[in-house]
Motif scaffolding. Structure first.
Motif, short mmCIF file in Angstrom:
data_model
loop_
_atom_site.label_atom_id
_atom_site.label_comp_id
_atom_site.label_asym_id
_atom_site.label_seq_id
_atom_site.Cartn_x
_atom_site.Cartn_y
_atom_site.Cartn_z
N ILE A 198 79.22 58.83 6.19
CA ILE A 198 79.39 57.50 5.58
C ILE A 198 80.75 56.92 5.98
O ILE A 198 80.84 55.73 6.33
CB ILE A 198 79.22 57.56 4.05
CG1 ILE A 198 77.77 57.91 3.70
CG2 ILE A 198 79.63 56.24 3.40
CD1 ILE A 198 77.51 58.16 2.23
N ASP A 199 81.80 57.74 5.95
CA ASP A 199 83.12 57.26 6.39
C ASP A 199 83.06 56.78 7.83
O ASP A 199 83.63 55.74 8.17
CB ASP A 199 84.16 58.38 6.28
CG ASP A 199 84.49 58.76 4.85
OD1 ASP A 199 84.43 57.89 3.97
OD2 ASP A 199 84.82 59.95 4.63
N ARG A 200 82.38 57.53 8.68
CA ARG A 200 82.26 57.13 10.09
C ARG A 200 81.55 55.78 10.21
O ARG A 200 81.95 54.91 10.99
CB ARG A 200 81.51 58.19 10.89
CG ARG A 200 82.33 59.41 11.21
CD ARG A 200 81.55 60.38 12.12
NE ARG A 200 82.30 61.59 12.30
CZ ARG A 200 82.28 62.64 11.47
NH1 ARG A 200 81.51 62.61 10.39
NH2 ARG A 200 83.01 63.70 11.70
N ARG A 201 80.49 55.60 9.43
CA ARG A 201 79.76 54.33 9.47
C ARG A 201 80.63 53.18 8.95
O ARG A 201 80.58 52.07 9.50
CB ARG A 201 78.46 54.43 8.67
CG ARG A 201 77.42 55.33 9.35
CD ARG A 201 76.01 55.12 8.82
NE ARG A 201 75.86 55.27 7.38
CZ ARG A 201 75.49 56.39 6.76
NH1 ARG A 201 75.21 57.48 7.45
NH2 ARG A 201 75.37 56.42 5.46
N VAL A 234 86.83 52.75 1.36
CA VAL A 234 87.69 51.96 2.26
C VAL A 234 89.14 52.14 1.85
O VAL A 234 90.02 52.36 2.70
CB VAL A 234 87.28 50.47 2.27
CG1 VAL A 234 88.32 49.63 3.00
CG2 VAL A 234 85.91 50.29 2.91
N ARG A 235 89.43 52.06 0.56
CA ARG A 235 90.80 52.24 0.06
C ARG A 235 91.33 53.63 0.42
O ARG A 235 92.47 53.77 0.87
CB ARG A 235 90.85 52.01 -1.45
CG ARG A 235 92.28 51.99 -1.99
CD ARG A 235 92.34 51.70 -3.49
NE ARG A 235 91.70 52.76 -4.27
CZ ARG A 235 90.52 52.65 -4.89
NH1 ARG A 235 89.84 51.54 -4.84
NH2 ARG A 235 90.03 53.68 -5.56
N LEU A 236 90.49 54.66 0.29
CA LEU A 236 90.91 56.02 0.65
C LEU A 236 91.18 56.14 2.15
O LEU A 236 92.14 56.80 2.57
CB LEU A 236 89.87 57.05 0.22
CG LEU A 236 89.76 57.30 -1.29
CD1 LEU A 236 88.55 58.19 -1.60
CD2 LEU A 236 91.04 57.92 -1.82
N LEU A 237 90.35 55.49 2.97
CA LEU A 237 90.56 55.50 4.42
C LEU A 237 91.86 54.79 4.78
O LEU A 237 92.59 55.21 5.68
CB LEU A 237 89.37 54.85 5.14
CG LEU A 237 88.07 55.66 5.12
CD1 LEU A 237 86.88 54.78 5.50
CD2 LEU A 237 88.17 56.87 6.03
N GLU A 238 92.18 53.72 4.06
CA GLU A 238 93.45 53.02 4.27
C GLU A 238 94.63 53.88 3.83
O GLU A 238 95.62 54.01 4.56
CB GLU A 238 93.45 51.69 3.50
CG GLU A 238 92.49 50.67 4.05
CD GLU A 238 92.27 49.47 3.15
OE1 GLU A 238 91.68 48.49 3.63
OE2 GLU A 238 92.69 49.51 1.96
N GLU A 239 94.53 54.49 2.67
CA GLU A 239 95.61 55.34 2.16
C GLU A 239 95.85 56.55 3.05
O GLU A 239 96.98 57.01 3.19
CB GLU A 239 95.31 55.79 0.73
CG GLU A 239 95.42 54.67 -0.29
CD GLU A 239 94.92 55.06 -1.67
OE1 GLU A 239 94.46 56.22 -1.86
OE2 GLU A 239 94.97 54.20 -2.57
#
Length: 159
Positions: free
Chosen positions: A9-12, A43-48
């Protein structure tokens, strides 16, 4: 922050945002198969985690009157850390330098320089690049055309 492990899901999410960074959270959630709240949290975790570093507008350099891309290979006289840092600091200040890579091999740096024309590159060369200390040589190549331009990272190859 410890290494962030991407799941499917993160990759997508990353792939979708690389294709359209202005996509609404609602559209993104639908595209990746989540409800909006968990999608926004991811999204917030990917940014952090620093995986998503920011969002930009892609600009057509030709339409801005800057059609010339020049690649300059730079060889320094000395490769001591302070010399490398000094070079990096200088080129980081110049708006003409779009990309700068520290390289292995016979050259120390590879620069992509964006200018309006040959005369503009000559001014850049004379007024900026050749005035730096510690440059042994500069080899320049002019791009005749662009075959591929991508800012997307191949997320499917990520571990």
């Amino acid at each position: 922050m410890p290494d962030y492990k991407l799941d499917d899901i993160d990759r997508r999410i990353v792939q979708a945002l690389q294709a359209d960074g202005r996509m609404s959270n609602q559209d993104l959630a639908q595209k990746v198969g989540l409800s909006p709240s968990p999608c926004a949290r991811r999204v917030r975790l990917l940014e952090e985690a620093g995986i998503i570093e920011g969002y930009v507008a892609l600009v057509n350099q030709d339409k801005l009157g800057l059609p010339v891309s020049v690649f300059a290979s730079i060889k320094l006289e000395r490769q001591r850390e302070e010399e490398l840092d000094r070079f990096g600091t200088a080129v980081s200040r110049w708006p003409e330098v779009a990309d700068c890579y520290l390289m292995t091999g016979p050259r120390d740096y590879l620069l992509r320089i964006i200018v309006a024309d040959l005369a503009a590159y000559e001014r850049f060369l004379k007024d900026k690049l050749t005035r730096l200390d510690n440059i042994a040589s500069i080899e320049t190549s002019f791009a005749l055309g662009q075959v591929k331009r991508s800012f997307a990272v191949p997320v499917t190859l990520a571990k």
